[in-house]
Design a protein around this motif. Structure first.
Motif, PDB file in Angstrom:
ATOM      1  N   CYS A  13       2.678 -16.883  16.550  1.00  0.00           N
ATOM      2  CA  CYS A  13       3.779 -15.948  16.779  1.00  0.00           C
ATOM      3  C   CYS A  13       4.262 -15.433  15.431  1.00  0.00           C
ATOM      4  N   PRO A  14       4.473 -14.122  15.301  1.00  0.00           N
ATOM      5  CA  PRO A  14       4.988 -13.594  14.029  1.00  0.00           C
ATOM      6  C   PRO A  14       6.475 -13.909  13.843  1.00  0.00           C
ATOM      7  N   SER A  15       6.933 -13.663  12.636  1.00  0.00           N
ATOM      8  CA  SER A  15       8.365 -13.756  12.346  1.00  0.00           C
ATOM      9  C   SER A  15       9.055 -12.556  12.959  1.00  0.00           C
ATOM     10  N   MET A  16      10.021 -12.810  13.826  1.00  0.00           N
ATOM     11  CA  MET A  16      10.731 -11.720  14.493  1.00  0.00           C
ATOM     12  C   MET A  16      12.233 -11.924  14.355  1.00  0.00           C
ATOM     13  N   GLY A  17      12.989 -11.035  14.977  1.00  0.00           N
ATOM     14  CA  GLY A  17      14.449 -11.127  14.901  1.00  0.00           C
ATOM     15  C   GLY A  17      14.852 -11.228  13.451  1.00  0.00           C
ATOM     16  N   SER A  18      15.539 -12.287  13.098  1.00  0.00           N
ATOM     17  CA  SER A  18      15.748 -12.601  11.693  1.00  0.00           C
ATOM     18  C   SER A  18      15.206 -14.002  11.476  1.00  0.00           C
ATOM     19  N   GLU A  19      13.897 -14.054  11.141  1.00  0.00           N
ATOM     20  CA  GLU A  19      13.221 -15.331  10.904  1.00  0.00           C
ATOM     21  C   GLU A  19      13.279 -16.258  12.117  1.00  0.00           C
ATOM     22  N   VAL A  20      12.965 -15.691  13.268  1.00  0.00           N
ATOM     23  CA  VAL A  20      12.870 -16.514  14.479  1.00  0.00           C
ATOM     24  C   VAL A  20      11.603 -16.130  15.254  1.00  0.00           C
ATOM     25  N   ASN A  67       0.630 -12.358   5.492  1.00  0.00           N
ATOM     26  CA  ASN A  67       1.438 -11.153   5.346  1.00  0.00           C
ATOM     27  C   ASN A  67       0.705  -9.976   6.002  1.00  0.00           C
ATOM     28  N   ASP A  68       1.392  -9.334   6.973  1.00  0.00           N
ATOM     29  CA  ASP A  68       0.813  -8.212   7.725  1.00  0.00           C
ATOM     30  C   ASP A  68      -0.517  -8.601   8.378  1.00  0.00           C
ATOM     31  N   GLU A  69      -1.529  -7.731   8.260  1.00  0.00           N
ATOM     32  CA  GLU A  69      -2.786  -8.040   8.962  1.00  0.00           C
ATOM     33  C   GLU A  69      -3.695  -8.884   8.074  1.00  0.00           C
ATOM     34  N   ASN A  93      -1.194  -7.930  14.493  1.00  0.00           N
ATOM     35  CA  ASN A  93      -1.559  -8.739  13.320  1.00  0.00           C
ATOM     36  C   ASN A  93      -1.801 -10.207  13.685  1.00  0.00           C
ATOM     37  N   THR A  94      -0.910 -10.768  14.485  1.00  0.00           N
ATOM     38  CA  THR A  94      -1.100 -12.170  14.896  1.00  0.00           C
ATOM     39  C   THR A  94      -2.278 -12.280  15.860  1.00  0.00           C
ATOM     40  N   LYS A  95      -2.499 -11.222  16.646  1.00  0.00           N
ATOM     41  CA  LYS A  95      -3.685 -11.196  17.525  1.00  0.00           C
ATOM     42  C   LYS A  95      -4.961 -11.245  16.682  1.00  0.00           C
ATOM     43  N   ALA A  96      -4.993 -10.461  15.609  1.00  0.00           N
ATOM     44  CA  ALA A  96      -6.174 -10.466  14.728  1.00  0.00           C
ATOM     45  C   ALA A  96      -6.369 -11.856  14.124  1.00  0.00           C
ATOM     46  N   GLY A 104       0.957 -17.452  12.233  1.00  0.00           N
ATOM     47  CA  GLY A 104       1.606 -16.189  12.550  1.00  0.00           C
ATOM     48  C   GLY A 104       1.694 -15.273  11.341  1.00  0.00           C
ATOM     49  N   SER A 105       1.907 -14.007  11.645  1.00  0.00           N
ATOM     50  CA  SER A 105       2.036 -12.984  10.608  1.00  0.00           C
ATOM     51  C   SER A 105       3.511 -12.728  10.300  1.00  0.00           C
ATOM     52  N   TYR A 106       3.783 -12.230   9.110  1.00  0.00           N
ATOM     53  CA  TYR A 106       5.160 -11.911   8.731  1.00  0.00           C
ATOM     54  C   TYR A 106       5.160 -10.655   7.870  1.00  0.00           C
ATOM     55  N   GLY A 107       6.370 -10.102   7.639  1.00  0.00           N
ATOM     56  CA  GLY A 107       6.478  -8.875   6.864  1.00  0.00           C
ATOM     57  C   GLY A 107       7.056  -9.086   5.487  1.00  0.00           C
ATOM     58  N   TRP A 108       8.346  -9.330   5.424  1.00  0.00           N
ATOM     59  CA  TRP A 108       9.047  -9.323   4.142  1.00  0.00           C
ATOM     60  C   TRP A 108       9.698 -10.662   3.785  1.00  0.00           C
ATOM     61  N   GLY A 109       9.580 -11.627   4.666  1.00  0.00           N
ATOM     62  CA  GLY A 109      10.284 -12.895   4.431  1.00  0.00           C
ATOM     63  C   GLY A 109       9.487 -13.851   3.561  1.00  0.00           C
ATOM     64  N   ILE A 110       9.899 -15.125   3.596  1.00  0.00           N
ATOM     65  CA  ILE A 110       9.179 -16.148   2.824  1.00  0.00           C
ATOM     66  C   ILE A 110       8.713 -17.284   3.732  1.00  0.00           C
ATOM     67  N   TYR A 160      -0.886 -16.976  21.969  1.00  0.00           N
ATOM     68  CA  TYR A 160      -0.200 -16.201  20.934  1.00  0.00           C
ATOM     69  C   TYR A 160       0.621 -15.075  21.540  1.00  0.00           C
ATOM     70  N   TRP A 161       1.557 -14.572  20.722  1.00  0.00           N
ATOM     71  CA  TRP A 161       2.268 -13.321  21.005  1.00  0.00           C
ATOM     72  C   TRP A 161       2.037 -12.416  19.802  1.00  0.00           C
ATOM     73  N   SER A 162       1.850 -11.126  20.058  1.00  0.00           N
ATOM     74  CA  SER A 162       1.655 -10.201  18.942  1.00  0.00           C
ATOM     75  C   SER A 162       2.134  -8.817  19.352  1.00  0.00           C
ATOM     76  N   GLY A 163       3.053  -8.257  18.589  1.00  0.00           N
ATOM     77  CA  GLY A 163       3.586  -6.940  18.925  1.00  0.00           C
ATOM     78  C   GLY A 163       2.700  -5.818  18.425  1.00  0.00           C
TER      79      GLY A 163
HETATM   80  C1  LIG Z   1      11.993  -6.706  15.336  1.00  0.00           C
HETATM   81  C2  LIG Z   1      11.218  -7.229  14.157  1.00  0.00           C
HETATM   82  C3  LIG Z   1      11.784  -8.245  13.389  1.00  0.00           C
HETATM   83  C4  LIG Z   1      11.109  -8.762  12.275  1.00  0.00           C
HETATM   84  N1  LIG Z   1      11.685  -9.753  11.530  1.00  0.00           N
HETATM   85  C5  LIG Z   1      11.020 -10.257  10.462  1.00  0.00           C
HETATM   86  C6  LIG Z   1      11.594 -11.292   9.667  1.00  0.00           C
HETATM   87  O1  LIG Z   1      12.703 -11.784   9.919  1.00  0.00           O
HETATM   88  N2  LIG Z   1      10.876 -11.729   8.597  1.00  0.00           N
HETATM   89  C7  LIG Z   1       9.662 -11.215   8.255  1.00  0.00           C
HETATM   90  O2  LIG Z   1       9.043 -11.682   7.290  1.00  0.00           O
HETATM   91  N3  LIG Z   1       9.099 -10.233   8.992  1.00  0.00           N
HETATM   92  C8  LIG Z   1       9.728  -9.757  10.086  1.00  0.00           C
HETATM   93  N4  LIG Z   1       9.156  -8.759  10.839  1.00  0.00           N
HETATM   94  C9  LIG Z   1       7.829  -8.257  10.474  1.00  0.00           C
HETATM   95  C10 LIG Z   1       6.736  -8.869  11.348  1.00  0.00           C
HETATM   96  O3  LIG Z   1       6.755 -10.265  11.289  1.00  0.00           O
HETATM   97  C11 LIG Z   1       5.379  -8.340  10.848  1.00  0.00           C
HETATM   98  O4  LIG Z   1       5.335  -6.934  11.007  1.00  0.00           O
HETATM   99  C12 LIG Z   1       4.204  -8.985  11.554  1.00  0.00           C
HETATM  100  O5  LIG Z   1       3.013  -8.600  10.892  1.00  0.00           O
HETATM  101  C13 LIG Z   1       4.132  -8.579  13.014  1.00  0.00           C
HETATM  102  O6  LIG Z   1       3.071  -9.289  13.615  1.00  0.00           O
HETATM  103  P1  LIG Z   1       2.361  -8.761  14.938  1.00  0.00           P
HETATM  104  O7  LIG Z   1       1.531  -7.556  14.542  1.00  0.00           O
HETATM  105  O8  LIG Z   1       1.531  -9.893  15.404  1.00  0.00           O
HETATM  106  O9  LIG Z   1       3.456  -8.393  15.904  1.00  0.00           O
HETATM  107  C14 LIG Z   1       9.834  -8.241  11.934  1.00  0.00           C
HETATM  108  C15 LIG Z   1       9.280  -7.202  12.711  1.00  0.00           C
HETATM  109  C16 LIG Z   1       9.956  -6.720  13.807  1.00  0.00           C
HETATM  110  C17 LIG Z   1       9.329  -5.603  14.630  1.00  0.00           C
END
Ligand SMILES: Cc1cc2nc3c(=O)[nH]c(=O)nc-3n(C[C@H](O)[C@H](O)[C@H](O)COP(=O)(O)O)c2cc1C
Length: 140
Positions: free
Chosen positions: A55-62, A120-122, A13-16, A88-94, A7-10
């Motif tokens: 792996c969480p959602s990063m960048g723009s849904e990548v 979503n989140d943790e 949340n994905t680590k948990a 993986g975890s995500y924040g605001w996407g679908i 895994y990767w986790s910043g």
């Molecule tokens: C640079 C960055 C880009 C992100 N892009 C998205 C996104 O495109 N869609 C989304 O749902 N969440 C996005 N997020 C939110 C993360 O997916 C969310 O905070 C997730 O819980 C992080 O997981 P982690 O704690 O394992 O790193 C982004 C967060 C960061 C820091």
């Protein structure tokens, strides 16, 4: 049954999620290794009955681009016939990143042994339970 989780986790949340999945799989009797992608070796990672990738959602849904995406590129040619599980975890996407990632792995010939898990989140309460159940399901 041997399971490798990579895994990767910043922010953890994905680590948990990975740790709960490990717990669920171990409780179901599997031997599980948990590895951060920065210290994962591509061929060792694939040497298991099931490989769970997180792996969480990063960048723009990548996927995260500096460590996790290169790791996926490094295994992509070798996942044909392999049993994978994605989470993986995500924040605001679908969940678009996870859909794209699943399709990409299937196109590379992998079998997804369970439906991919997004949280979503943790993980907490119900979503923590989903992680444990996911771990038990991939250990079957
Ligand atoms: C640079 C960055 C880009 C992100 N892009 C998205 C996104 O495109 N869609 C989304 O749902 N969440 C996005 N997020 C939110 C993360 O997916 C969310 O905070 C997730 O819980 C992080 O997981 P982690 O704690 O394992 O790193 C982004 C967060 C960061 C820091």
């Amino acid at each position: 049954m041997r399971i490798n989780i990579v895994y990767w986790s910043g922010t953890g949340n994905t680590k948990a999620m990975a740790e709960l999945i490990q717990q669920g799989a171990q409780d179901a009797g599997a031997a599980v290794t948990l590895t951060e992608v920065s210290s994962a070796d591509a061929s060792a990672a694939l040497d298991a009955d099931v490989v769970a990738l997180g792996c969480p959602s990063m960048g723009s849904e990548v996927l995260e681009e500096s460590e996790f995406e290169p790791f996926i590129v490094s295994i992509e040619g070798s996942v044909g016939g392999k049993k994978l599980a994605l989470f993986g975890s995500y924040g605001w996407g679908i969940g678009e990143w996870m859909r794209d990632w699943g399709e990409r792995m299937k196109k590379a010939g992998a079998e997804l042994v369970v439906e991919s898990l997004i949280v979503n989140d943790e993980p907490r309460d119900n979503t923590a339970r989903q992680c444990i159940d996911f771990g038990a399901a991939i250990a079957r």
